[in-house]
Design a protein around this motif. Structure first.
Motif, PDB file in Angstrom:
ATOM      1  N   ALA A  14       0.811  -1.220   0.000  1.00 37.51           N
ATOM      2  CA  ALA A  14       0.000   0.000   0.000  1.00 37.51           C
ATOM      3  C   ALA A  14       0.843   1.269   0.000  1.00 37.51           C
ATOM      4  N   GLY A  15       1.967   1.291   0.722  1.00 40.22           N
ATOM      5  CA  GLY A  15       2.757   2.510   0.828  1.00 40.22           C
ATOM      6  C   GLY A  15       3.890   2.623  -0.160  1.00 40.22           C
ATOM      7  N   TYR A  16       4.011   1.650  -1.054  1.00 41.44           N
ATOM      8  CA  TYR A  16       5.176   1.597  -1.941  1.00 41.44           C
ATOM      9  C   TYR A  16       5.240   2.787  -2.895  1.00 41.44           C
ATOM     10  N   ASP A  17       4.169   3.057  -3.618  1.00 46.50           N
ATOM     11  CA  ASP A  17       4.205   4.107  -4.639  1.00 46.50           C
ATOM     12  C   ASP A  17       4.426   5.487  -4.042  1.00 46.50           C
ATOM     13  N   SER A  18       3.798   5.763  -2.896  1.00 45.93           N
ATOM     14  CA  SER A  18       3.957   7.089  -2.299  1.00 45.93           C
ATOM     15  C   SER A  18       5.380   7.299  -1.799  1.00 45.93           C
ATOM     16  N   ARG A  19       6.046   6.237  -1.362  1.00 46.40           N
ATOM     17  CA  ARG A  19       7.403   6.377  -0.831  1.00 46.40           C
ATOM     18  C   ARG A  19       8.462   6.396  -1.927  1.00 46.40           C
ATOM     19  N   ARG A  20       8.192   5.767  -3.055  1.00 47.77           N
ATOM     20  CA  ARG A  20       9.217   5.772  -4.114  1.00 47.77           C
ATOM     21  C   ARG A  20       9.199   7.077  -4.907  1.00 47.77           C
ATOM     22  N   SER A  21       8.081   7.813  -4.868  1.00 43.58           N
ATOM     23  CA  SER A  21       7.933   9.031  -5.657  1.00 43.58           C
ATOM     24  C   SER A  21       8.387  10.241  -4.855  1.00 43.58           C
ATOM     25  N   GLY A  22       9.270  11.041  -5.452  1.00 37.07           N
ATOM     26  CA  GLY A  22       9.724  12.261  -4.804  1.00 37.07           C
ATOM     27  C   GLY A  22       9.133  13.488  -5.459  1.00 37.07           C
ATOM     28  N   TYR A  23       9.738  14.633  -5.185  1.00 38.11           N
ATOM     29  CA  TYR A  23       9.268  15.898  -5.763  1.00 38.11           C
ATOM     30  C   TYR A  23       9.437  15.908  -7.278  1.00 38.11           C
TER      31      TYR A  23
END
Length: 449
Positions: A14-23
């Motif tokens: 569940a948290g993978y995409d939000s954590r791999r994406s930066g600014y």
């Protein structure tokens, strides 16, 4: 079992995409796993896990400056490491790996103290500092890396080390300027400075005034004291509601000012620039230092952006070429930013470090939104700009401003004097001979192919 107390995310979690994406979304990487470190012990355990699984280590806090994709790597996300402690008597702050400059300002500004922060308060403080750090007080005090007193670092052997000028001095020298090539920095101890306010803001010139305003700025910059930090952004402002009404849909030269001396002196120094032409907007005035981010007023929403950087010896003789390549009539697919260096940037620090670019008079960055645009097409356009400016280039660049297509060995070498790069490669061979920390603007270990 693996000694990690923070969350671990793998593809599909569940948290993978939000954590791999930066600014900066120009790189959409897919690490094999992401470790949300909560402290230095977590970072050390994550490094040991990466070694056990034969994976390189990548680090991300805010994700402003990606260099290469972290596909298949172990990504250490430091966003939960947000501690800031101050020692007011010694004018220092200890900042953890996930801290943004706004976090530091919130703690230090009430005491009339300022860190050597960057132009954007949402940028990560650690990556900015160990890459050199060009900020709003730099011509007065130097690179942010010049004022680091101690580094806590996890090296490729999974050990937590504390570095100072007297404790592992060679590694301490390398990390301050060599960025993330030698381990994962978990905290820094940095100097603070007695700056409670600035005379600052911006002058916004319309297209018809840009040639005269840029020429006047180039002359003016060579006359100002070290207390005066300034920069110029040349950009086509989109016709959107979020843009200030006087600027919407217009080509604009935004001249940014940050003067850390007496406000009345700052007013006097800037007066010649006000006389060049009537600005579309004039926001200059006295600012409490905690509002320093309003000077550049940089975007905070994530976007895919492509950026390049070169260093210039001087600006005045290059004005005509720059206007031809990036001025109001050029229809260029990029914005251009010039930052005035010199002053304390050019002087060696009390404790030597590896920061490059001290011979530059100006940093020039070209930037494009990359969403829906072929990166090779953008690269060719930026190359054309840089080629036009070749006669005034130092041959180098500023490490923190290198872009995703600047992650070649030749480009990284150019960010340092040859002897400094050779020394950095030697330090790398001692502390990271297997090049575990290569998801960056990489410095190869001595002897590596």
């Amino acid at each position: 079992m693996n000694g990690i107390t923070g969350r671990i995310h793998r593809p599909g979690d569940a948290g993978y995409d939000s954590r791999r994406s930066g600014y900066n979304r120009v790189i959409e990487h897919r690490p094999a796993l992401i470790v949300e470190a909560v402290d230095g012990d977590d970072v050390a355990a994550a490094v040991r896990l990466a070694v056990a699984e034969g994976r390189p280590v990548a680090v991300q806090a805010t994700g402003h400056g990606p260099a290469v994709s972290a596909d298949g790597a172990l990504l250490i996300h430091t966003g939960r490491m947000t501690g800031v402690q101050t020692d007011l008597a010694n004018r220092t702050a200890r900042i953890e790996a996930g801290v943004r400059w706004r976090d530091v300002l919130a703690v230090t500004a009430p005491h009339g103290l300022a860190p050597l922060n960057g132009s954007s308060p949402v940028v990560g403080a650690i990556g900015y500092t160990i890459g050199g750090g060009i900020g709003m007080l730099g011509r007065r005090y130097g690179f942010a890396a010049d004022h680091v007193r101690a580094v806590e670092l996890v090296t490729a052997d999974g050990q937590v080390r504390r570095l100072t000028a007297d404790r592992e001095p060679e590694l301490f020298w390398a990390v301050r300027g060599g960025k993330g090539n030698f381990g994962v920095v978990t905290s820094l101890e940095v100097d603070l400075f007695p700056v409670a306010q600035l005379y600052g803001g911006g002058l916004y010139y319309g297209a018809e005034a840009v040639p005269d305003a840029l020429a006047a700025y180039a002359r003016w910059a060579g006359t100002v004291p070290d207390e005066m930090t300034s920069s110029v952004l040349m950009v086509q402002v989109p016709d959107i509601e979020a843009a200030p009404a006087p600027l919407r849909g217009q080509y604009v030269m935004h001249l940014r000012i940050a003067y850390c001396g007496a406000p009345e002196e700052g007013e006097r120094l800037v007066e010649p620039l006000r006389k060049v032409a009537s600005p579309l907007m004039d926001t200059l005035g006295v600012l409490p230092y905690e509002r320093v981010g309003s000077i550049h007023h940089e975007p905070t929403d994530p976007a895919a952006s492509y950026g390049r950087n070169i260093a210039l010896r001087e600006l005045e003789p290059a004005v005509e070429a720059l206007l031809a390549a990036a001025g109001p009539d050029a229809n260029a697919p990029y914005a251009v930013e010039l930052r005035h260096l010199g002053g304390a940037y050019a002087r060696p620090p009390v404790v030597p470090n590896a920061v490059g670019g001290r011979d530059a008079g100006f940093s020039l960055s070209s930037m494009s939104l990359a969403s829906g645009t072929d990166l090779e097409t953008l690269r060719a356009a930026h190359d054309g700009l840089h080629e036009r400016l070749r006669p005034w280039r130092t041959g180098g660049a500023l490490l923190n401003f290198l872009g995703v297509h600047d992650a070649t060995e030749a480009t990284v070498r150019a960010a340092f004097d040859p002897a400094v790069h050779e020394r950095l490669a030697g330090v790398k061979a001692v502390y990271d001979p297997g090049n575990l920390f290569r998801i960056n603007h990489n410095i190869l270990p001595s002897g590596a192919a």
